[in-house]
Design a protein around this motif. Structure first.
Motif, PDB file in Angstrom:
ATOM      1  N   MET A   1       0.325  46.749  32.003  1.00 55.72           N
ATOM      2  CA  MET A   1       0.282  45.371  31.602  1.00 55.72           C
ATOM      3  C   MET A   1       0.179  44.498  32.860  1.00 55.72           C
ATOM      4  O   MET A   1       0.691  44.849  33.912  1.00 55.72           O
ATOM      5  CB  MET A   1       1.544  45.032  30.811  1.00 55.72           C
ATOM      6  N   ILE A   2      -0.477  43.385  32.723  1.00 55.04           N
ATOM      7  CA  ILE A   2      -0.637  42.458  33.844  1.00 55.04           C
ATOM      8  C   ILE A   2       0.374  41.321  33.687  1.00 55.04           C
ATOM      9  O   ILE A   2       0.591  40.808  32.596  1.00 55.04           O
ATOM     10  CB  ILE A   2      -2.073  41.921  33.915  1.00 55.04           C
ATOM     11  N   TYR A   3       0.988  40.959  34.810  1.00 53.10           N
ATOM     12  CA  TYR A   3       1.977  39.883  34.841  1.00 53.10           C
ATOM     13  C   TYR A   3       1.532  38.796  35.806  1.00 53.10           C
ATOM     14  O   TYR A   3       0.923  39.087  36.838  1.00 53.10           O
ATOM     15  CB  TYR A   3       3.337  40.420  35.301  1.00 53.10           C
ATOM     16  N   LYS A   4       1.840  37.563  35.451  1.00 57.64           N
ATOM     17  CA  LYS A   4       1.599  36.428  36.330  1.00 57.64           C
ATOM     18  C   LYS A   4       2.947  36.025  36.912  1.00 57.64           C
ATOM     19  O   LYS A   4       3.908  35.795  36.170  1.00 57.64           O
ATOM     20  CB  LYS A   4       0.986  35.261  35.550  1.00 57.64           C
ATOM     21  N   VAL A   5       3.027  35.968  38.228  1.00 61.48           N
ATOM     22  CA  VAL A   5       4.270  35.681  38.918  1.00 61.48           C
ATOM     23  C   VAL A   5       4.153  34.316  39.595  1.00 61.48           C
ATOM     24  O   VAL A   5       3.228  34.084  40.377  1.00 61.48           O
ATOM     25  CB  VAL A   5       4.578  36.765  39.978  1.00 61.48           C
ATOM     26  N   PHE A   6       5.080  33.431  39.277  1.00 56.90           N
ATOM     27  CA  PHE A   6       5.163  32.130  39.920  1.00 56.90           C
ATOM     28  C   PHE A   6       6.240  32.226  40.992  1.00 56.90           C
ATOM     29  O   PHE A   6       7.356  32.677  40.713  1.00 56.90           O
ATOM     30  CB  PHE A   6       5.535  31.044  38.905  1.00 56.90           C
ATOM     31  N   SER A  49       4.269  37.879  31.192  1.00 58.50           N
ATOM     32  CA  SER A  49       3.248  38.864  30.829  1.00 58.50           C
ATOM     33  C   SER A  49       1.995  38.132  30.355  1.00 58.50           C
ATOM     34  O   SER A  49       2.073  37.084  29.726  1.00 58.50           O
ATOM     35  CB  SER A  49       3.758  39.814  29.746  1.00 58.50           C
ATOM     36  N   VAL A  50       0.856  38.707  30.691  1.00 53.77           N
ATOM     37  CA  VAL A  50      -0.432  38.102  30.354  1.00 53.77           C
ATOM     38  C   VAL A  50      -1.241  39.130  29.578  1.00 53.77           C
ATOM     39  O   VAL A  50      -1.544  40.204  30.098  1.00 53.77           O
ATOM     40  CB  VAL A  50      -1.194  37.691  31.648  1.00 53.77           C
ATOM     41  N   ASP A  51      -1.583  38.790  28.331  1.00 50.14           N
ATOM     42  CA  ASP A  51      -2.400  39.704  27.537  1.00 50.14           C
ATOM     43  C   ASP A  51      -3.184  38.919  26.489  1.00 50.14           C
ATOM     44  O   ASP A  51      -3.018  37.714  26.352  1.00 50.14           O
ATOM     45  CB  ASP A  51      -1.549  40.794  26.881  1.00 50.14           C
ATOM     46  N   GLY A  52      -4.069  39.619  25.810  1.00 57.72           N
ATOM     47  CA  GLY A  52      -4.854  39.003  24.744  1.00 57.72           C
ATOM     48  C   GLY A  52      -5.737  37.854  25.211  1.00 57.72           C
ATOM     49  O   GLY A  52      -6.370  37.920  26.264  1.00 57.72           O
ATOM     50  N   ALA A  53      -5.748  36.788  24.421  1.00 57.74           N
ATOM     51  CA  ALA A  53      -6.588  35.623  24.720  1.00 57.74           C
ATOM     52  C   ALA A  53      -6.151  34.942  26.014  1.00 57.74           C
ATOM     53  O   ALA A  53      -6.977  34.401  26.754  1.00 57.74           O
ATOM     54  CB  ALA A  53      -6.528  34.630  23.561  1.00 57.74           C
ATOM     55  N   PHE A  54      -4.845  34.973  26.301  1.00 58.11           N
ATOM     56  CA  PHE A  54      -4.340  34.362  27.532  1.00 58.11           C
ATOM     57  C   PHE A  54      -4.906  35.093  28.751  1.00 58.11           C
ATOM     58  O   PHE A  54      -5.317  34.468  29.726  1.00 58.11           O
ATOM     59  CB  PHE A  54      -2.815  34.387  27.528  1.00 58.11           C
ATOM     60  N   LEU A  55      -4.986  36.423  28.695  1.00 58.21           N
ATOM     61  CA  LEU A  55      -5.551  37.202  29.794  1.00 58.21           C
ATOM     62  C   LEU A  55      -7.032  36.891  29.961  1.00 58.21           C
ATOM     63  O   LEU A  55      -7.512  36.712  31.085  1.00 58.21           O
ATOM     64  CB  LEU A  55      -5.344  38.696  29.552  1.00 58.21           C
ATOM     65  N   GLU A  56      -7.751  36.797  28.863  1.00 56.54           N
ATOM     66  CA  GLU A  56      -9.179  36.476  28.939  1.00 56.54           C
ATOM     67  C   GLU A  56      -9.393  35.093  29.565  1.00 56.54           C
ATOM     68  O   GLU A  56     -10.306  34.900  30.361  1.00 56.54           O
ATOM     69  CB  GLU A  56      -9.821  36.538  27.557  1.00 56.54           C
TER      70      GLU A  56
END
Length: 69
Positions: A1-6, A49-56
């Motif tokens: 899974m891909i994560y976005k870290v601030f 976590s970034v997935d689905g439409a948010f990842l696109e």
């Protein structure tokens, strides 16, 4: 899974919105992501976590690059 870290670059400074940076990293959980970034000395504000439409949507950004550790 891909994560976005601030995060903030300097761990010893108070977080300021204008100085918040972000990166993308692959991991199995939020704990795994935090463990991978532990030696970077970042002040991590939030891991999402970034997935689905948010990842696109995020992939369309010119700044989208998954960090390889």
């Amino acid at each position: 899974m891909i994560y976005k870290v601030f995060y903030q670059e300097k761990a010893d400074e108070v977080p300021v919105r204008e100085k918040t940076a972000s990166l993308y990293i692959e991991g199995v959980s939020e704990r795994d992501v935090r463990t991978k970034l532990k030696d970077k000395k970042y002040n991590i504000e939030f891991v999402q976590s970034v997935d689905g439409a948010f990842l696109e949507y995020e992939k369309q950004s010119e700044n989208f690059k998954v960090l390889e550790l």
